[in-house]
Write a protein that holds these residues in place. Structure first.
Motif, short mmCIF file in Angstrom:
data_model
loop_
_atom_site.label_atom_id
_atom_site.label_comp_id
_atom_site.label_asym_id
_atom_site.label_seq_id
_atom_site.Cartn_x
_atom_site.Cartn_y
_atom_site.Cartn_z
N GLN A 6 0.98 -2.06 7.23
CA GLN A 6 0.35 -1.03 6.41
C GLN A 6 0.76 -1.07 4.95
O GLN A 6 -0.03 -0.80 4.07
CB GLN A 6 0.66 0.36 6.98
N ASP A 45 -7.42 -4.73 4.85
CA ASP A 45 -7.91 -4.04 6.04
C ASP A 45 -9.00 -4.89 6.69
O ASP A 45 -9.92 -5.34 6.01
CB ASP A 45 -8.47 -2.66 5.67
N ASN A 46 -8.87 -5.10 7.99
CA ASN A 46 -9.87 -5.87 8.72
C ASN A 46 -11.09 -5.00 8.99
O ASN A 46 -10.96 -3.84 9.37
CB ASN A 46 -9.30 -6.36 10.05
N ARG A 72 -6.77 -3.50 -0.20
CA ARG A 72 -6.22 -2.20 -0.56
C ARG A 72 -5.16 -2.40 -1.63
O ARG A 72 -4.20 -3.12 -1.43
CB ARG A 72 -5.60 -1.54 0.68
#
Length: 123
Positions: free
Chosen positions: A44, A66-67, A82
């Motif tokens: 994250q 992010d997938n 991101r």
């Protein structure tokens, strides 16, 4: 690079761990730019520890990829980058040699063994 036989100036290491963790290390005792930085990449966020930075030793970055949900075709597949904010994590800095000397004096006063004793671990 090798200045004399058997004495290497630079080492590059790639460490692969069984759980899929990868570590890349570059060390050089001769490098004119002393960099002591560790980057930990999580699922994250990212954490950067910079031992040379006097103000922000630990920074937490909201940065990653992010997938997207399942895609049927390559044209539908788009990664989402991101690039959030970087937040310093406050750390009270203490001179390491001062801590070591204080612990040594405490051991003398209290009659205990130092953390550096090979027979036991520091608590």
């Amino acid at each position: 690079m090798q200045r004399s036989k058997g004495l290497h100036d630079v080492a590059y290491l790639s460490l692969y761990f069984p759980n899929g963790v990868l570590a890349d290390i570059r060390v050089s005792w001769l490098d004119p730019c002393k960099i002591r930085r560790y980057t930990v990449v999580g699922s994250q966020k990212m954490l950067v520890y910079d031992d040379v930075d006097p103000d922000n030793k630990i920074m937490i970055y909201d940065k990653g990829v992010d997938n997207p949900p399942y895609s049927d075709t390559e044209a539908e597949f788009h990664l989402s980058y991101r690039n959030g904010e970087a937040v310093p994590y406050p750390v009270k800095w203490v001179e390491p040699l001062q801590v070591e000397c204080q612990q040594f004096l405490d051991c003398i006063r209290q009659g205990t063994e130092p953390c550096s004793c090979a027979e036991k671990r520091c608590k």
